[in-house]
Design an enzyme around this catalytic site. Structure first.
Site, mmCIF file in Angstrom:
data_model
loop_
_atom_site.group_PDB
_atom_site.id
_atom_site.type_symbol
_atom_site.label_atom_id
_atom_site.label_comp_id
_atom_site.label_asym_id
_atom_site.label_seq_id
_atom_site.Cartn_x
_atom_site.Cartn_y
_atom_site.Cartn_z
ATOM 1 N N ALA A 87 -1.548 1.934 -0.833
ATOM 2 C CA ALA A 87 -2.033 0.791 -1.392
ATOM 3 C C ALA A 87 -3.124 0.225 -0.874
ATOM 4 O O ALA A 87 -3.887 -0.277 -1.474
ATOM 5 C CB ALA A 87 -0.567 -0.368 -1.489
ATOM 6 N N CYS A 131 2.057 -0.250 1.458
ATOM 7 C CA CYS A 131 2.043 1.068 2.323
ATOM 8 C C CYS A 131 0.581 1.333 2.480
ATOM 9 O O CYS A 131 -0.349 0.800 1.816
ATOM 10 C CB CYS A 131 2.690 2.169 1.447
ATOM 11 N N HIS A 153 -6.716 0.296 4.717
ATOM 12 C CA HIS A 153 -7.846 -0.176 4.847
ATOM 13 C C HIS A 153 -8.854 0.621 5.839
ATOM 14 O O HIS A 153 -9.876 1.017 5.506
ATOM 15 C CB HIS A 153 -8.008 -1.866 5.593
ATOM 16 N N ARG A 192 -4.931 -5.710 -9.153
ATOM 17 C CA ARG A 192 -5.849 -6.562 -8.485
ATOM 18 C C ARG A 192 -7.332 -6.733 -9.242
ATOM 19 O O ARG A 192 -7.866 -5.605 -9.671
ATOM 20 C CB ARG A 192 -6.085 -5.993 -7.168
HETATM 21 FE FE1 CFM Z 1 -8.925 -8.725 2.936
HETATM 22 FE FE2 CFM Z 1 -7.226 -10.225 2.244
HETATM 23 FE FE3 CFM Z 1 -7.024 -7.814 1.863
HETATM 24 FE FE4 CFM Z 1 -8.501 -9.142 0.602
HETATM 25 FE FE5 CFM Z 1 -6.865 -9.458 -1.358
HETATM 26 FE FE6 CFM Z 1 -5.134 -10.744 0.517
HETATM 27 FE FE7 CFM Z 1 -5.028 -7.877 0.188
HETATM 28 MO MO1 CFM Z 1 -3.934 -9.498 -1.624
HETATM 29 S S1 CFM Z 1 -9.070 -10.782 1.877
HETATM 30 S S2 CFM Z 1 -9.087 -7.392 1.311
HETATM 31 S S3 CFM Z 1 -8.837 -9.690 -1.630
HETATM 32 S S4 CFM Z 1 -7.142 -8.662 3.623
HETATM 33 S S5 CFM Z 1 -5.842 -11.419 -1.326
HETATM 34 S S6 CFM Z 1 -5.655 -11.915 2.326
HETATM 35 S S7 CFM Z 1 -3.581 -9.379 0.618
HETATM 36 S S8 CFM Z 1 -5.538 -7.761 -1.989
HETATM 37 S S9 CFM Z 1 -5.546 -6.280 1.523
#
Ligand code: CFM
Length: 476
Positions: free
Chosen positions: A54, A51, A180, A85
């Site tokens: 998250a 979500c 993000h 993580r």
């Molecule tokens: Fe960028 Fe990623 Fe992500 Fe990432 Fe990650 Fe990921 Fe993620 Mo898991 S590089 S920040 S450190 S998009 S591995 S492919 S899914 S935590 S949101």
């Protein structure tokens, strides 16, 4: 490729495609457009997406090492976003503790604003060395209409340090990806540029979009420093609140994860005129290119060549040895987003080819990069559900599955060697030296003695019989 499991979910066909002749995207539903992505999951689909909360708390805000990470919501939201993580730092406050207002039924009925204010004050009194309080809003507190932004302002006046309120309610958006964006915007608006330090920043950079998973930054920061560059801030692996405040001073942003952090690079470009370059810091060719591109910006090309020559000489014998053992293996990569396209070339450097590629929340630009890089005939899937993953493992029988811990045991049950690409089996995997760790983990997964025993003696799972033995009747 038609998935048997999707007979009752025809919507999924638009998210499944093959790379056809001439690189054309051949969608499962026959439509002439590009693979569908970044849209709401169809109800009834067993998605693995996260979500918005998250993506904001777990991915972007969570790694900041000296902020109190306070969830305004039920305790489960705090628990399930804490510690899973390994975004490490040189101190462990952010990994050791999580904070929550622990909203219960009474709070939901009467409102949680007072409790939030009290929690911020208490947490700060308990940990006075923290440099800021990050407050993350959740579904429940947003739905009842708590004005967390106002509470954060009041709290800031009381405790005398930044209280950063993230409007990352879980129900917003279609996946963690929006989180993000919210994380980037909020940090940019509330912290970046709030301090104006003196000094010469003409040879300085920020590493944007790296979260120091299992200490990844140890594998590449010294390389940029060897060019003579100063790293001001990381966004957000091993970063302090004070670093974030002055990150606008950097001469260049180097953007690694281009899904989760291009937002802040764009905002810095617009407001401060800071240029940025996109880089991939995994794989030999990619890492060398990142150093060359960075060096070219500062006129340090000769130094970059020295560093690249020295570092590749160190690791090449290991890579050559591993390539002998990994050559020809067919891989299924499934990651959140960009790691899939970051790794296609890296796997080729180890002699392996990506046959199936999937992301949880990739956008169109991620899929364009995937399609550009994979070989013709490869299968691409957006936001795969669990039955689809199972079908790929049983019908396409990849030699290796690179995915996350959610899929690890499914892979093992299907007899498919597995490496954790999200949080790494050992790690770190970035940079030149990390590449050796990655190769070694893949080798260990592929050549574990257990597979001999499994393939000789174990009875394959029912769905796997046909694919494994090429015949329907294996039951004995
Ligand atoms: Fe960028 Fe990623 Fe992500 Fe990432 Fe990650 Fe990921 Fe993620 Mo898991 S590089 S920040 S450190 S998009 S591995 S492919 S899914 S935590 S949101």
């Amino acid at each position: 490729m038609q998935f048997k499991c999707n007979q009752t979910l025809p919507e999924r066909a638009s998210h499944i495609a093959l790379k056809g002749p001439g690189g054309k995207c051949q969608r499962g539903d026959g439509a002439a457009c590009f693979i569908a992505s970044n849209v709401a999951t169809t109800p009834g689909d067993m998605t693995e997406r996260g979500c918005t909360y998250a993506g904001c708390r777990g991915v972007v805000g969570g790694p900041v090492k000296d902020a109190i990470q306070l969830t305004h919501g039920p305790i489960g939201c705090a628990f399930f976003s804490w510690g899973y993580r390994p975004h490490l730092a040189d101190s462990d406050f952010h990994m050791k503790y999580t904070f929550v207002t622990d909203m219960n039924e009474t709070n939901i009925v009467f409102g949680g604003e007072k409790k939030l204010l009290q929690s911020i004050i208490e947490a700060n009194a308990e940990f006075p060395n923290a440099k800021a309080v990050f407050v993350y809003n959740t579904c429940s507190t947003a739905l009842i209409g708590d004005d967390g932004r106002d509470v954060a302002k009041q709290a800031e006046a009381i405790i005398g340090k930044p209280v950063v309120f993230f409007e990352c309610e879980g129900f917003r958006g279609v996946s963690q990806s929006l989180g993000h964006h919210v994380g980037n915007e909020t940090i940019f608006r509330q912290l970046v540029g709030s301090v104006e330090p003196e000094g010469d920043f003409s040879r300085s950079i920020n590493i944007v979009g790296d979260y120091n998973i299992k200490n990844d930054i140890r594998t590449f920061e010294y390389l940029f420093e060897a060019l003579g560059l100063r790293i001001i801030a990381r966004f957000t692996g091993n970063v302090s609140v004070d670093d974030l405040k002055i990150m606008h001073k950097a001469a260049l942003n180097i953007v690694h994860c281009q899904r989760s952090a291009t937002y802040i690079a764009d905002m810095m470009k617009e407001k401060y005129g800071t240029p940025y370059i996109n880089v991939t810091l995994w794989g030999i060719k990619n890492m060398a290119k990142a150093l060359r591109d960075t060096a070219a910006f500062f006129g340090l090309e000769a130094r970059a060549e020295e560093v690249i020559a020295r570092e590749t000489a160190r690791i090449q014998p290991y890579i050559d040895a591993y390539r002998q053992r990994l050559q020809g293996k067919r891989v299924f990569i499934y990651q959140g987003g960009p790691r899939v396209w970051h790794w296609i070339e890296l796997l080729r450097e180890l002699g392996m080819e990506t046959e199936t590629a999937a992301t949880t929340f990739g956008h169109m630009d991620d899929y364009e990069k995937i399609f550009n890089q994979i070989a013709e005939g490869a299968l691409v899937i957006d936001n795969p559900n669990v039955p689809e993953i199972e079908e790929i493992l049983t019908r396409r029988r990849p030699d290796l599955f690179i995915s996350g811990n959610k899929e690890r045991y499914l892979a093992y049950k299907m007899g498919v060697p597995f490496v954790n690409g999200h949080t790494y089996d050992t790690g770190p995997y970035a940079g030149f030296v990390g590449m050796v760790n990655f190769a070694r983990d893949i080798d260990k997964a592929l050549h574990a003695p257990v597979w001999n025993i499994v393939h000789q003696h174990a009875r394959p799972a029912p769905a796997a019989r046909h694919a494994v033995h090429g015949s329907e009747e294996v039951e004995s």
